[in-house]
Scaffold this motif. Sequence first.
Motif, PDB file in Angstrom:
ATOM      1  N   GLU A  97       0.509  -1.589  -0.121  1.00 51.92           N
ATOM      2  CA  GLU A  97      -0.001   0.343  -0.655  1.00 51.92           C
ATOM      3  C   GLU A  97       0.919   1.404   0.154  1.00 51.92           C
ATOM      4  OE1 GLU A  97      -3.103  -0.535   3.536  1.00 51.92           O
ATOM      5  OE2 GLU A  97      -3.739  -1.818   2.276  1.00 51.92           O
ATOM      6  N   ARG A  98       2.048   1.101   0.372  1.00 48.64           N
ATOM      7  CA  ARG A  98       2.503   2.166   0.620  1.00 48.64           C
ATOM      8  C   ARG A  98       3.307   2.207  -0.653  1.00 48.64           C
ATOM      9  NH1 ARG A  98       6.558   2.219   5.760  1.00 48.64           N
ATOM     10  NH2 ARG A  98       7.104   0.273   4.500  1.00 48.64           N
ATOM     11  N   GLY A  99       3.838   1.738  -0.978  1.00 46.57           N
ATOM     12  CA  GLY A  99       4.347   1.619  -2.175  1.00 46.57           C
ATOM     13  C   GLY A  99       3.895   2.145  -3.339  1.00 46.57           C
ATOM     14  N   ILE A 100       2.684   1.650  -3.441  1.00 45.87           N
ATOM     15  CA  ILE A 100       1.551   1.960  -4.544  1.00 45.87           C
ATOM     16  C   ILE A 100       1.601   3.813  -4.510  1.00 45.87           C
ATOM     17  CG2 ILE A 100      -1.141   1.828  -5.375  1.00 45.87           C
ATOM     18  CD1 ILE A 100      -0.722  -0.536  -4.632  1.00 45.87           C
ATOM     19  N   ALA A 101       1.372   4.557  -2.890  1.00 42.28           N
ATOM     20  CA  ALA A 101       1.064   5.975  -2.696  1.00 42.28           C
ATOM     21  C   ALA A 101       2.437   6.353  -2.999  1.00 42.28           C
ATOM     22  CB  ALA A 101       0.933   6.179  -0.841  1.00 42.28           C
ATOM     23  N   THR A 102       3.435   6.240  -2.920  1.00 45.43           N
ATOM     24  CA  THR A 102       5.053   6.394  -3.457  1.00 45.43           C
ATOM     25  C   THR A 102       5.090   6.755  -4.789  1.00 45.43           C
ATOM     26  OG1 THR A 102       6.045   5.579  -1.326  1.00 45.43           O
ATOM     27  CG2 THR A 102       7.505   6.568  -3.374  1.00 45.43           C
ATOM     28  N   PHE A 103       3.856   5.847  -5.930  1.00 45.93           N
ATOM     29  CA  PHE A 103       4.324   6.069  -7.401  1.00 45.93           C
ATOM     30  C   PHE A 103       3.257   6.576  -7.480  1.00 45.93           C
ATOM     31  CE2 PHE A 103       3.289   5.405 -11.621  1.00 45.93           C
ATOM     32  CZ  PHE A 103       4.406   4.583 -11.891  1.00 45.93           C
ATOM     33  N   GLU A 104       2.414   7.092  -6.925  1.00 43.28           N
ATOM     34  CA  GLU A 104       1.032   8.002  -7.462  1.00 43.28           C
ATOM     35  C   GLU A 104       1.452   9.086  -7.073  1.00 43.28           C
ATOM     36  OE1 GLU A 104      -2.198   6.433  -4.873  1.00 43.28           O
ATOM     37  OE2 GLU A 104      -3.019   4.998  -7.190  1.00 43.28           O
ATOM     38  N   LYS A 105       2.456   9.876  -5.884  1.00 39.95           N
ATOM     39  CA  LYS A 105       2.920  11.221  -5.393  1.00 39.95           C
ATOM     40  C   LYS A 105       3.922  11.628  -6.293  1.00 39.95           C
ATOM     41  CE  LYS A 105       4.913  13.390  -1.870  1.00 39.95           C
ATOM     42  NZ  LYS A 105       6.227  14.094  -0.163  1.00 39.95           N
ATOM     43  N   ALA A 106       4.826  10.658  -7.019  1.00 42.00           N
ATOM     44  CA  ALA A 106       6.139  10.230  -8.376  1.00 42.00           C
ATOM     45  C   ALA A 106       5.224  10.991  -9.385  1.00 42.00           C
ATOM     46  CB  ALA A 106       6.238   9.034  -8.525  1.00 42.00           C
ATOM     47  N   LEU A 107       3.472  10.646  -9.617  1.00 43.52           N
ATOM     48  CA  LEU A 107       3.342  10.723 -11.116  1.00 43.52           C
ATOM     49  C   LEU A 107       3.066  12.475 -10.512  1.00 43.52           C
ATOM     50  CD1 LEU A 107       0.735   7.821 -11.386  1.00 43.52           C
ATOM     51  CD2 LEU A 107       2.275   8.904 -12.985  1.00 43.52           C
ATOM     52  N   ASP A 108       1.967  12.383  -9.128  1.00 48.16           N
ATOM     53  CA  ASP A 108       1.815  13.700  -9.013  1.00 48.16           C
ATOM     54  C   ASP A 108       3.032  14.781  -9.444  1.00 48.16           C
ATOM     55  OD1 ASP A 108      -0.729  13.095  -8.234  1.00 48.16           O
ATOM     56  OD2 ASP A 108      -0.722  12.922  -6.001  1.00 48.16           O
ATOM     57  N   ALA A 109       3.863  14.295  -8.987  1.00 45.83           N
ATOM     58  CA  ALA A 109       5.216  15.701  -9.433  1.00 45.83           C
ATOM     59  C   ALA A 109       5.528  15.128 -10.459  1.00 45.83           C
ATOM     60  CB  ALA A 109       6.683  14.961  -8.426  1.00 45.83           C
ATOM     61  N   ALA A 110       5.371  14.156 -11.462  1.00 44.23           N
ATOM     62  CA  ALA A 110       5.782  14.234 -13.191  1.00 44.23           C
ATOM     63  C   ALA A 110       4.671  14.982 -13.437  1.00 44.23           C
ATOM     64  CB  ALA A 110       5.323  13.003 -13.609  1.00 44.23           C
ATOM     65  N   ALA A 111       3.744  15.243 -12.819  1.00 41.54           N
ATOM     66  CA  ALA A 111       2.690  15.837 -13.985  1.00 41.54           C
ATOM     67  C   ALA A 111       3.009  18.125 -14.211  1.00 41.54           C
ATOM     68  CB  ALA A 111       0.779  15.996 -13.222  1.00 41.54           C
ATOM     69  N   VAL A 112       3.625  18.181 -12.410  1.00 43.31           N
ATOM     70  CA  VAL A 112       4.007  19.418 -12.262  1.00 43.31           C
ATOM     71  C   VAL A 112       5.065  20.072 -12.633  1.00 43.31           C
ATOM     72  CG1 VAL A 112       5.430  21.314 -10.401  1.00 43.31           C
ATOM     73  CG2 VAL A 112       3.083  19.650 -10.332  1.00 43.31           C
ATOM     74  N   LEU A 113       5.897  18.641 -13.164  1.00 46.61           N
ATOM     75  CA  LEU A 113       7.501  19.161 -13.864  1.00 46.61           C
ATOM     76  C   LEU A 113       7.210  18.672 -15.388  1.00 46.61           C
ATOM     77  CD1 LEU A 113       9.862  16.603 -11.514  1.00 46.61           C
ATOM     78  CD2 LEU A 113       9.195  19.061 -11.693  1.00 46.61           C
ATOM     79  N   GLY A 114       6.336  18.080 -15.991  1.00 43.83           N
ATOM     80  CA  GLY A 114       6.071  18.902 -17.478  1.00 43.83           C
ATOM     81  C   GLY A 114       6.602  17.118 -17.801  1.00 43.83           C
ATOM     82  N   CYS A 115       6.614  15.969 -17.414  1.00 48.11           N
ATOM     83  CA  CYS A 115       7.306  14.606 -17.257  1.00 48.11           C
ATOM     84  C   CYS A 115       5.428  13.900 -18.288  1.00 48.11           C
ATOM     85  CB  CYS A 115       7.402  13.859 -16.573  1.00 48.11           C
ATOM     86  SG  CYS A 115       9.041  14.885 -15.864  1.00 48.11           S
ATOM     87  N   GLY A 116       6.429  13.163 -19.392  1.00 52.44           N
ATOM     88  CA  GLY A 116       4.815  12.621 -20.373  1.00 52.44           C
ATOM     89  C   GLY A 116       4.482  11.267 -18.893  1.00 52.44           C
TER      90      GLY A 116
END
Length: 313
Positions: A97-116
Amino acid sequence: MKLSLEVWPNMPWGRLEAAGPAWNSWGDKPVTWCAERTAGYGYDGVDFIFAKLLDVPADQYDQQLVDLRATAEGLGIDIGYLGCHTTFVSPREFDRERGIATFEKALDAAAVLGCGSVVTLIGDGYYDPPLNVLLSRKEAWRQCREAITEVAAHASRLGLNVSIELLQGTILNRVELIERMFDEVGAENLRMTMDTGAFYVAVKPFMDVKKAIKRLGRYIDVVQIKDEVGLPTIVNTNHIWFGGGLVDFRETFEALSEIDFQGYVSVEWEGWQAGGTIGVGEPAGVGLADFDRVAEESLEFLGEFGFTPRRAR
């Protein structure tokens, strides 16, 4: 094709058993500094292991993302992707559960950074570490499918892709297994990361590499380029300096050209994490941690096989 450089934090896995307190010369530098340095060597983009972005005080995290994007845009380079290798399969549900939450946080960061996209491997593995002792293959597959489904839905809401690595020690270590999993999940924003080391050690014994690239070409959005040598099994492999391993870079360039690959070819140098003959790092257990050498010499080597940054053409 675009060439990028993957930037790591120190001690990236947050644990000591594989490689000790692993250190590299850029590991403690600010992410904006790393972007500037990467641009200075001529790369088209810079990629970050997500833990590098987390390696600041919590109250500085959001501003760091804003500053990094502004810096990259000012330099005229991309932030290609974030790599978030986190737990999707585990007998410990709280870790999963913690691992999935971490990945979703990375997705949120990618959205800010403009990654694909955000890249992940199916941590914590199945064959390495040998979770098959504690989990049936059926259960590991279920956990993997459900985790990918969940993060792909989160990514879709942000307009991002999830890119899954085909990797030796995971349950997705064959071409047909990637295809089967993607079919079962059925998400339009699923992509695949091609790791050249994995392809020449894990895929090649079972399928011609050019054929594999062509077969998976519609999914591949990131190529992590490295050299690799095999040890007793496909799981036990070591990252070795360019030219010392089993990867055929000419064949790789030709195969990617044939599918008209337009994504990122990212220099992923992991041999700085010296871990001995079975762990991470070079077979002699001596890591090359000077990332200025890595950045410069990787471009020199890859240029001999046709891999050149768009900015240099």
